[in-house]
Design an enzyme around this catalytic site. Sequence first.
Site, PDB file in Angstrom:
ATOM      1  N   PRO A 342       0.823  -1.213   0.000  1.00  0.00           N
ATOM      2  CA  PRO A 342       0.000   0.000   0.000  1.00  0.00           C
ATOM      3  C   PRO A 342       0.858   1.265   0.000  1.00  0.00           C
ATOM      4  CG  PRO A 342      -0.288  -1.276   2.030  1.00  0.00           C
ATOM      5  CD  PRO A 342       0.517  -2.106   1.108  1.00  0.00           C
ATOM      6  N   CYS A 343       0.417   2.284  -0.742  1.00  0.00           N
ATOM      7  CA  CYS A 343       1.276   3.448  -0.971  1.00  0.00           C
ATOM      8  C   CYS A 343       0.708   4.734  -0.380  1.00  0.00           C
ATOM      9  CB  CYS A 343       1.485   3.617  -2.471  1.00  0.00           C
ATOM     10  SG  CYS A 343      -0.070   3.628  -3.370  1.00  0.00           S
ATOM     11  N   GLN A 344      -0.345   4.637   0.435  1.00  0.00           N
ATOM     12  CA  GLN A 344      -0.957   5.880   0.945  1.00  0.00           C
ATOM     13  C   GLN A 344       0.015   6.691   1.785  1.00  0.00           C
ATOM     14  OE1 GLN A 344      -2.327   2.924   1.028  1.00  0.00           O
ATOM     15  NE2 GLN A 344      -4.512   2.969   0.606  1.00  0.00           N
ATOM     16  N   SER A 347       2.386   8.410  -1.055  1.00  0.00           N
ATOM     17  CA  SER A 347       1.824   9.212  -2.127  1.00  0.00           C
ATOM     18  C   SER A 347       1.795  10.699  -1.788  1.00  0.00           C
ATOM     19  CB  SER A 347       0.399   8.718  -2.415  1.00  0.00           C
ATOM     20  OG  SER A 347      -0.238   9.629  -3.261  1.00  0.00           O
TER      21      SER A 347
END
EC number: 2.1.1.37
Length: 483
Positions: A342-344, A347
């Site tokens: 996951p890249c939240q 980002s």
Amino acid sequence: SPMKKMRDTVDPDCKFVGDPIPDVEARQWWPHRYDEKLNFFPIAEDDDLFAVAHYQQAQIAINDFVNLGDDADEERDHFIGRIVEFFCTTDGRAVATVQWFFKAEDTVIEEANARLVDSKRVFISDVKDDNPLDSIVSKINIVKVSPNVDLVAKKVAIPPCNFYYDMSYSLEYNTFSNIPTATVGTSDDGSSCEKSATRYKSKKDFLGSQLEKSEITLLDLYSGCGAMSTGLCFGASFSGVNLVTVRHEKAENFLSLLKKWEKLCARFSLIGSVCSQTPDSLLLVNDENDVDVDVDDSRPEDPSGEFEVERLTHICFGHPNKRKEVGLHFKGDVDVICGGPPCQGISSNNRVRNTAEPLNDEKNRQLVVFMDIVQFLKPRYVLMENVVDLLKFSNGFLGKYAVSRLVSMDYQARLGIMAAGAYGLPQFRARAFLWGARPSERNVVAYDESDPKKLKEALVLHNAISDLPSVTNDEHRDERPYE
Ligand SMILES: C[S@@+](CC[C@H](N)C(=O)[O-])C[C@H]1O[C@@H](n2cnc3c(N)ncnc32)[C@H](O)[C@@H]1O
């Protein structure tokens, strides 16, 4: 890069000793030093140096000698390299050409993650340059060892030395890879040789020795809707390989499962035997009905009521027989691990990113989980994808962390960006990719890098709508037939 401008040799104790290398031989090994038409660099550089003679040996201080092929420490900042040429220039300068070794902090790993890599480990590069002879301050011992994902066995095999190397580093491609034969300036028998690219003659030769298997298991971590593993399966089938995809839910649960699995194996002395018994089967299912109960009725019952376990085939979380409870079952090993953690937390859309300590973010911690799983399963290949911010956020710390974890596990590794539009998709989306391959595999990317690269023509709006009739300013119709 350790490259710098050439100055004159000033130390009078520094000089070549012994007879020059016979002219015919020197011209054969280093033709570009004798013939201006054979310029070393395609575009002539101001400081291209030409030779009157090459030498085998030089004196760097009173009673201190170095030979062609020796490793040496260089004055400024202690750069280290291998001496690949000793020559006297047409204008009378004494020159040593050095092929540089890179320490982890000199590579894409950089200072912040260099502690993950053994401080005595260096990487041979193909960066070479000319230096005044007296810039060489001392001879050092850099030994070549074999990369080995069994780090304990590797450590035992390292002889006493100042530094050791087992992989090459490409500055242009941010790539750590196996050392192709004959890229190091001077081979073990003392004869010099120029770089020769390794050519792979057949698919089997290229992809490594283990490709006899017709099925290769793939573990897609953070699988989401499964696009990544679906793409890999398509790609593999084009190459005649059947990728069997396996999915699971929470990566951290899977990691604790692996840790428990290892403890169980150690307790029952099963390490090494379990995986080899089921080399091509990794199953991760959440299907409560999929519980093997293989009871061999033919054996007489043990009167003591005790049973001997022949081998463990599954372990699981939760109760395997109770319906509606999450159960993770695992057995065997895996050839490929892919995933887009996951890249939240990375980002640039996230306004509260933890820039000071990027790994102190719950989502970003998944990078650690991903690499811990790789460390446990030691797959043949690894592919990780993420937003380009992985390479930008906090000076690219997370991307560099990921590549240094792979390198520290003795994987070949490459970090880079791919733009979807360059591969036939009508969009500009760019993504960061990290590839890894065990040292037993021939390459970190699945193609022969010496082949010319040809990307697909970019798809643009014109490709989609150029067949439609043009609309003029005085058009009054809302709809027109397709003509
Ligand atoms: C960037 S997406 C990956 C997309 C995926 N590669 C694909 O092709 O569809 C990240 C995914 O990880 C999942 N995820 C988030 N936390 C997770 C965890 N702890 N364990 C496993 N998956 C997780 C999310 O639900 C999301 O689907």
